[in-house]
Scaffold this motif. Structure first.
Motif, short mmCIF file in Angstrom:
data_model
loop_
_atom_site.label_atom_id
_atom_site.label_comp_id
_atom_site.label_asym_id
_atom_site.label_seq_id
_atom_site.Cartn_x
_atom_site.Cartn_y
_atom_site.Cartn_z
N TYR A 48 0.83 -1.20 0.00
CA TYR A 48 0.00 0.00 0.00
C TYR A 48 0.87 1.25 0.00
N VAL A 49 1.89 1.26 0.84
CA VAL A 49 2.80 2.41 0.88
C VAL A 49 3.44 2.63 -0.49
N ASP A 50 3.90 1.56 -1.10
CA ASP A 50 4.52 1.67 -2.42
C ASP A 50 3.55 2.25 -3.45
N SER A 51 2.27 1.92 -3.31
CA SER A 51 1.27 2.37 -4.28
C SER A 51 0.94 3.85 -4.16
N VAL A 52 1.19 4.45 -2.99
CA VAL A 52 0.83 5.85 -2.78
C VAL A 52 2.04 6.75 -2.57
N ARG A 53 3.20 6.17 -2.41
CA ARG A 53 4.36 6.97 -2.01
C ARG A 53 4.90 7.88 -3.10
N GLY A 54 5.11 7.34 -4.29
CA GLY A 54 5.75 8.13 -5.33
C GLY A 54 7.16 8.50 -4.89
N ASP A 55 7.50 9.79 -4.98
CA ASP A 55 8.83 10.24 -4.57
C ASP A 55 8.82 10.91 -3.19
N LYS A 56 7.77 10.65 -2.40
CA LYS A 56 7.66 11.28 -1.08
C LYS A 56 8.63 10.64 -0.09
N ALA A 57 9.07 11.45 0.86
CA ALA A 57 9.88 10.93 1.95
C ALA A 57 9.04 10.00 2.81
N CYS A 58 9.68 8.98 3.38
CA CYS A 58 8.96 7.98 4.17
C CYS A 58 9.50 7.97 5.60
N TYR A 59 8.59 8.00 6.56
CA TYR A 59 8.95 8.01 7.98
C TYR A 59 8.28 6.82 8.66
N LEU A 60 9.00 6.24 9.62
CA LEU A 60 8.52 5.07 10.34
C LEU A 60 8.52 5.40 11.83
N LEU A 61 7.32 5.43 12.43
CA LEU A 61 7.14 5.82 13.82
C LEU A 61 6.82 4.60 14.68
N PHE A 62 7.47 4.53 15.84
CA PHE A 62 7.19 3.46 16.80
C PHE A 62 6.62 4.09 18.06
N THR A 63 5.40 3.67 18.43
CA THR A 63 4.75 4.24 19.61
C THR A 63 5.39 3.77 20.90
N HIS A 64 5.99 2.57 20.90
CA HIS A 64 6.71 2.04 22.05
C HIS A 64 7.44 0.79 21.61
N GLY A 65 8.12 0.13 22.56
CA GLY A 65 9.03 -0.93 22.18
C GLY A 65 8.53 -2.34 22.29
N ASP A 66 7.24 -2.57 22.57
CA ASP A 66 6.74 -3.94 22.63
C ASP A 66 6.98 -4.65 21.31
N PHE A 67 7.24 -5.95 21.39
CA PHE A 67 7.69 -6.69 20.21
C PHE A 67 6.71 -6.63 19.05
N ASP A 68 5.40 -6.61 19.35
CA ASP A 68 4.42 -6.61 18.27
C ASP A 68 4.36 -5.27 17.55
N HIS A 69 4.96 -4.23 18.13
CA HIS A 69 4.92 -2.92 17.50
C HIS A 69 6.20 -2.58 16.74
N ILE A 70 7.27 -3.33 16.96
CA ILE A 70 8.52 -3.07 16.23
C ILE A 70 8.85 -4.18 15.24
N ILE A 71 7.96 -5.16 15.13
CA ILE A 71 8.26 -6.38 14.38
C ILE A 71 8.47 -6.13 12.89
N GLY A 72 7.87 -5.07 12.34
CA GLY A 72 7.99 -4.81 10.90
C GLY A 72 9.04 -3.77 10.54
N TYR A 73 9.91 -3.45 11.45
CA TYR A 73 10.88 -2.37 11.28
C TYR A 73 11.67 -2.47 9.98
N LYS A 74 12.32 -3.59 9.73
CA LYS A 74 13.23 -3.70 8.59
C LYS A 74 12.53 -3.98 7.27
N ALA A 75 11.21 -4.01 7.29
CA ALA A 75 10.46 -4.18 6.03
C ALA A 75 10.41 -2.89 5.24
N PHE A 76 10.88 -1.78 5.84
CA PHE A 76 10.81 -0.48 5.18
C PHE A 76 12.19 0.17 5.16
#
Length: 279
Positions: A48-76
């Motif tokens: 989905y991000v790839d479909s809407v991003r174009g040449d826009k800058a991309c930011y990845l925000l983590f609300t906290h450090g629980d494992f289920d919230h950081i699990i996708g970190y390196k996918a971007f």
């Protein structure tokens, strides 16, 4: 699956723990919050991000450090990362990563990206800290209690309040950091809802909402549970504690463990204070 979209904000929901992941289109930037959980779900967010991003800058925000919230970190790869100073200095990074590895091994899960703990480009260290993301201002508030390193995110131009693991429609407080801090954080959330023009609240688990009355109900639900829990612990009221245990959504050994942790935290913080007359 997509739980909600209004054209600018899209909220994905995992089948696991009803965990939410949010993508915000900011005109000249894309913000991704807590991409999770299963490989196919993370891939759907990435596509989905790839479909809407174009040449826009991309930011990845983590609300906290629980494992289920950081699990996708390196996918971007290449995304600029944002999180709290507490996340940057997180003391149990390896333990968190091992939880992910154990989960994947137990269920034979394979991923096309490595499992790593987030390294932050932008660090939030102050309450009310503002960060320009492209041409959009984001405001961050420290939100300890559930965990020590939590943060709230406000995007006033989008009317968006990303609450992390607070203000769920069904999930009662899980206190892993501090009961005192948790209550202060919920009161901060109440003030945010009252003083900002919040049009959409996104919790870390469960349903987002556009309804102010529902946002206020969730604030009152959390505060009410905390107050009754505190009173029951101080009074040693086992019957009330049992009732509070049964109020958790999806009652299970996991919620029972969290309930016991809540009780332990209340005992440590409030009963100790009570000995010196501070309650």
């Amino acid at each position: 699956m997509i739980q909600y979209t209004n054209g600018a904000v899209t909220v994905f929901q995992s089948v696991l723990y009803q965990t939410t992941s949010t993508v915000v289109e900011l005109g000249d930037a894309i913000l991704i919050v807590d991409p999770a959980w299963l490989p196919g779900e993370v891939e759907a967010i990435r596509s989905y991000v790839d479909s809407v991003r174009g040449d826009k800058a991309c930011y990845l925000l983590f609300t906290h450090g629980d494992f289920d919230h950081i699990i996708g970190y390196k996918a971007f790869p290449g995304a600029k990362t944002i999180g709290s100073a507490g996340l940057a200095e997180y003391p149990e990074k390896e333990h968190t990563l091992q939880i992910i590895r154990d989960f994947d091994a137990r269920y034979y899960v394979t991923r096309d990206y490595p499992i790593e703990f987030p390294k932050l480009d932008i660090v939030i260290g102050e309450d009310g800290q503002e960060v320009m993301m492209g041409s959009t201002m984001l405001t961050f508030y420290l939100a300890p209690g559930h965990t020590a390193e939590g943060i709230f995110t406000l995007i006033d131009s989008a009317g968006l309040f990303v609450a992390g693991d607070y203000l769920s429609d069904f999930e009662l407080p899980f206190i892993f950091d501090s009961a005192i801090a948790y209550e202060e954080t919920i009161r901060k959330a109440k003030q945010i809802v009252q003083t900002h023009s919040v049009k959409l609240l996104v919790p870390g688990h469960g349903q987002c909402t556009e309804q102010l009355m529902e946002m206020e109900r969730r604030v009152d639900l959390a505060l009410g549970h905390l107050q009754r829990l505190k009173q029951a612990v101080i009074a040693g009221d086992e019957q009330a504690l049992e009732q509070l245990r049964l109020e958790h959504g999806f009652v299970s050994p996991a919620t029972d463990r969290c309930h016991r942790e809540n009780i332990s935290m209340i005992q440590k913080e409030y009963l100790k204070q009570g000995e010196s007359g501070k309650i």
